[in-house]
Scaffold this active site. Sequence first.
Site, short mmCIF file in Angstrom:
data_model
loop_
_atom_site.label_atom_id
_atom_site.label_comp_id
_atom_site.label_asym_id
_atom_site.label_seq_id
_atom_site.Cartn_x
_atom_site.Cartn_y
_atom_site.Cartn_z
N ASP A 334 -1.91 -5.55 5.85
CA ASP A 334 -0.27 -6.07 4.96
C ASP A 334 0.87 -6.02 4.95
OD1 ASP A 334 -1.32 -8.65 4.94
OD2 ASP A 334 -1.89 -8.78 3.17
N TYR A 421 -2.49 -15.11 -0.48
CA TYR A 421 -3.32 -14.22 -0.91
C TYR A 421 -2.10 -13.74 -1.30
CZ TYR A 421 -8.02 -13.13 -0.71
OH TYR A 421 -8.99 -13.05 -1.24
N HIS A 480 -10.53 -6.15 0.81
CA HIS A 480 -9.50 -6.07 0.98
C HIS A 480 -8.94 -4.19 0.21
CE1 HIS A 480 -7.96 -10.06 0.70
NE2 HIS A 480 -9.31 -10.04 -0.55
N ASP A 487 0.87 11.65 -4.04
CA ASP A 487 1.38 12.75 -4.00
C ASP A 487 1.70 13.55 -5.70
OD1 ASP A 487 2.62 15.62 -3.40
OD2 ASP A 487 4.22 14.51 -2.92
N ASP A 489 2.07 16.34 -8.64
CA ASP A 489 2.19 17.71 -8.55
C ASP A 489 1.99 18.20 -9.92
OD1 ASP A 489 3.74 18.00 -6.05
OD2 ASP A 489 5.32 18.37 -6.79
#
Length: 687
Positions: A334, A421, A480, A487, A489
């Site tokens: 999607d 949905y 699903h 990311d 850090d």
Amino acid sequence: MAYFTTRNCYLTILSLLIISLQLTTSKAGVNNHTTNVARHPMDPLTVQEINQVRVILSSYATNKSFSLHSVVLEEPLKSYVLNWRQGDPLSPRKASVVARFDDGPFLMLVVDLKLGRVDQVKTNPLSGYPIPTLEEMLAALTAPFSSAQFNKSISDRGVDFKDLVCAPLSPGWYGKKEENKRIIKIQCFSAENTVNFYMRPIEGLTAVVNLDTNQVIEILDHGKHIPIPKGINSDYRFLAQNNSNKINKPINPISIEQPTGPSFKVKNDHLIKWANWEFHLKPDPRAGLVISQAKFQDPDSGELRSVLYKGMVSELFVPYMDPTESWYFKTYLDAGEYGLGLTAVSLDPYNDCPKNAHFMDGVFVADGKPYIQSNIICVFESYGGDVAWRHTEGNFAENKVREVRPKVKLVARMVSTIGNYDYIIDWIFQSDGLIRTEVGLSGIAIVKGTKYKNMKEVPKEEDLYGTLVTENAIGVIHDHYVAFYLDLDVDGSNNSFVKVDLRRQETSPEKSPRKSYLKVTKNVVKTEKDAQTKLSLYEPSEFHFVNPNKKTQVGNPVGYKLVPGANAASLLDLEDPPQKRAAFTNNQIWVTPYNQSELWAGGLFVWQSHGDDTLATWSNRDRPIENKDIVLWYILGFHHIPCQEDFPVMPTVTSGFDLKPVNFFSKNPILAAPPNFENDLIVCPST
Ligand SMILES: *[C@@H]1O[C@H](CO)[C@@H](O)[C@H](O)[C@H]1NC(C)=O
Ligand SMILES: *[C@@H]1O[C@H](CO)[C@@H](O)[C@H](O)[C@H]1NC(C)=O
Ligand SMILES: *[C@@H]1O[C@H](CO)[C@@H](O)[C@H](O)[C@H]1NC(C)=O
Ligand SMILES: *[C@@H]1O[C@H](CO)[C@@H](O)[C@H](O)[C@H]1NC(C)=O
Ligand SMILES: *[C@@H]1O[C@H](CO)[C@@H](O)[C@H](O)[C@H]1NC(C)=O
Ligand SMILES: *[C@@H]1O[C@H](CO)[C@@H](O)[C@H](O)[C@H]1NC(C)=O
């Protein structure tokens, strides 16, 4: 499941285009998008900047028409963003564009807005096409009506053309026959007597359309003898419910009061400051909601410490579990096929978000022009009567000690309605340093038409591929998978992934009356392949992301851990075409070295992709990940066996995960948080 519909298109999308192109502003009218300027390196492109891109592209390819499939900020280098400080000038803004000139190939361009020129042009050497434009999808919806055969199939079923609603479905990829042309599949419903046309499928009728030429390639009709479900009791609108039924006990209206106002601040439209948190928040046409540079001010040192450089949904895989002709291809990706931001809806200010919410608009591109999708993000403080921490000492003593703190959270929410949905994506920040991500699934479970009205008619050996939820309608089993890009850090970019394994350790009888205990072993993961993890209850681990270069006072590396919640794993064959395309669901946890071009777990171009550019491909390069800038990918899955309560609209199902500090702070970071006092609060007593 994923789509727009003709009706939707005319009612909502066209009005969205028409009204929004006149630049409707957000509810409070605080944001004048015409004059908005970027003030942070991560700020999304403004209306002005998108218009500039158009002008630059027109002169780049004189006399050629172009279609814009994506226009977003070309994010500056991470090193630049990390060094940028509030008040610094912005580096020249650039746009990352996916465009096509006349009928040429899809090009990926970097447009320099300052110099007014195209900096870089690339084609995608790998498989797949970008998200079709809204105009292409709308045009494809009308294509089947050029076919007399399609018309006849509709009339034969006794459906009046005025009641038809059709949906443009991504076709997945199933081999050679589908190569070298962009295709889309159209299926239709009857909206006669109900707004919930999804409950009235015209089963087995599929038009395959060439997206480039808008020609019908094939009409498939395998459902001539399947009746269209009547759609009785399928209307989900409040006004359509039986209000004379007194058995339902309503709950009184409820809201949260903040007598002295909210405690979060929104600076320059996108920077959110709340409690000790600060982060940048923006809508993105593909990812939906993007969190950047989430930092926490240490209550001891006052230092602003980084936690998450960027967090977002990277892809969303929804495979249906019915291998028959009209259903096998329903294996949607999607985010890359429809866009979680492009499908984000304007939020209901009293029910999608509480009354104390702040709203944010999206500036996207349709029909080659900028437009405003208003109120698609809300930010609010949430209090559900929960406890942040407590203790009572000496409950029966005169000098008892009782300390309790209320748990207040900050929520950033977006809802993407991808056809039937609805995905409710929440990023929740807690004052104790925890970040929780929740995905709520609601909307309409798509059904398949069947001749059966009652389970007693179904032969024992017949696989229905789902549950009969009402007469002539089967809720089809599906999954699903939400792929999160995280990311991290943790107190700096160079981090290590440590699997903290819990295993049974046997004891010797002479040493202890116990036979066994749990022993913890910490394993620093060296390379990408070793980081590929399948969750297991019987070989459990904690998943720590530590900064090995920063130690606490007592010598532990500072860290955050991933705490999975309820999850589900894909059970499809690894060689099944949809599983190859969504190979990022082969594991629940992956860790890769940071790479600015590895953002989309299913690949850069996903429409009809073959699975040659997924997270699995990158991760199998097995690059080193120890003490490096690394990215965590968490795959959150749901199996859905529909049941009658999912009819005609599903109660929300929620799951998520936490990013939780682990030896990041020297002690409980909310020790000094004040409790509520009686005079602080307005209380409406129950009567
Ligand atoms: C936004 O700014 C433009 C240019 O200054 C102005 O013409 C327009 O009226 C403003 N719109 C709103 C809603 O304030
Ligand atoms: C663009 O079209 C105009 C009018 O047809 C023509 O005069 C001009 O030479 C064309 N420019 C280019 C670069 O092809
Ligand atoms: C199919 O029906 C539509 C709607 O009535 C009509 O506009 C179209 O011309 C028909 N197509 C053919 C080939 O007859
Ligand atoms: C509404 O509910 C009442 C009470 O249960 C029932 O008597 C009535 O038949 C219902 N009406 C409809 C239209 O279902
Ligand atoms: C991170 O590690 C790399 C070597 O892998 C090094 O070059 C870089 O300076 C380190 N960065 C920081 C902020 O310590
Ligand atoms: C970064 O990602 C791209 C796309 O996967 C790849 O071609 C490139 O080799 C990667 N760079 C590194 C250093 O891994």
